[in-house]
Scaffold this active site. Structure first.
Site, short mmCIF file in Angstrom:
data_model
loop_
_atom_site.label_atom_id
_atom_site.label_comp_id
_atom_site.label_asym_id
_atom_site.label_seq_id
_atom_site.Cartn_x
_atom_site.Cartn_y
_atom_site.Cartn_z
N SER A 145 7.52 -7.35 20.71
CA SER A 145 6.61 -8.26 21.42
C SER A 145 5.17 -7.84 21.15
O SER A 145 4.91 -6.71 20.71
CB SER A 145 6.90 -8.17 22.93
OG SER A 145 5.92 -8.82 23.70
N TYR A 158 8.68 -5.30 31.53
CA TYR A 158 8.81 -5.92 30.21
C TYR A 158 8.01 -5.14 29.18
O TYR A 158 8.49 -4.86 28.07
CB TYR A 158 8.33 -7.38 30.29
CG TYR A 158 8.53 -8.16 29.00
CD1 TYR A 158 9.75 -8.76 28.72
CD2 TYR A 158 7.50 -8.29 28.07
CE1 TYR A 158 9.93 -9.49 27.54
CE2 TYR A 158 7.67 -9.01 26.90
CZ TYR A 158 8.89 -9.61 26.64
OH TYR A 158 9.08 -10.32 25.47
#
Length: 253
Positions: A145, A158
């Site tokens: 990410s 996350y």
């Protein structure tokens, strides 16, 4: 180009029911791979399976497991390995996100995000990676990410999980490279999916994000297709432990 052909390869893609995972699964099939699509619910990948079946050129199947349940994950790995006699390409894409300020972030949400995003990826890599070593090679592709590089806002779990995915990618590459198993990751930029819907709906944040992207737009799931085929193919045979940003230039700013 033959280097990019995946003909005869067997792939397992988690989180393949929609969004980035669906695009990746279809891309691998378009390049010639037989694809096992995985999701959290039974028959959850029906739409993806139908699209791959419509190509008329490869085999397709689906499996399911709750990625927060390690026994279910292990059983899914074993099922996928026996389906066609092995796996050549593993794409660890399945994941989850939870948004809340760090001061009030619930511990159970923290633990679930880390379990789904990190523990499941490690366990699948361990089980299928061992089989890849035994068969003489394979490709593992993790979904990282932009938050593998930065901290984000109100997504501490996350962010921690995606930093860890980048580290895990390098750790496994170090151990398995000599066994002809390449372990890499793709770090998608800001892609239009349901995971980023809250950001898309926030006009101020969306404008700020696009202003930083040289391409001047949100990415589409189709933008990930070339990267996953490249990292799954013989064309990337000497690439190992790399995190490939597909971000429209976001990190360059």
């Amino acid at each position: 180009m033959p280097n990019f052909s995946l003909a005869g390869k067997r792939a397992l893609v988690t989180g393949a029911s929609r969004g980035i995972g669906q695009a990746m699964a279809i891309a691998l099939a378009e390049a010639g791979a037989d694809v096992i699509c995985a999701s959290s619910s039974e028959q959850g990948c029906n739409n993806t399976v139908e699209q791959i079946r419509a190509l008329g050129t490869v085999n397709v199947a689906q499996v399911n497991a709750d990625l927060s349940d390690m026994q279910a994950v292990e059983a899914m790995a074993e099922q996928a390995l026996t389906l066609w006699g092995g796996i050549d390409i593993l794409v660890n894409n399945g994941g989850t996100i939870y948004r809340e300020p760090a001061v009030s972030f619930p511990l159970d949400a923290w633990q679930k995000v880390l379990t789904v995003n990190l523990d499941a990826a490690f366990l699948l890599s361990q089980k299928i990676g061992k089989a890849m070593i035994d068969q003489g090679g394979g490709k593992i592709i993790n979904t990282a990410s932009m938050l593998s590089y930065s901290g984000g806002i109100t997504v501490p779990a996350y962010t921690a999980s995606k930093h860890a995915i980048a580290g895990l990618t390098k750790a496994l590459a170090n151990e398995w490279g000599a066994s002809n198993v390449q372990v890499n990751a793709i770090a998608p930029g800001y892609i239009r999916t349901d995971n980023t819907q809250a950001l898309q709906d926030d006009e101020k944040r969306s404008t700020e994000i696009c202003a930083r992207i040289p391409a001047g737009r949100w990415g589409e799931t189709e933008d990930l297709k070339g990267a996953v085929v490249f990292l799954a193919s013989p064309a990337s045979q000497y690439i190992n432990g790399h995190v490939l940003a597909v971000d429209g230039g976001f990190l360059a700013r």
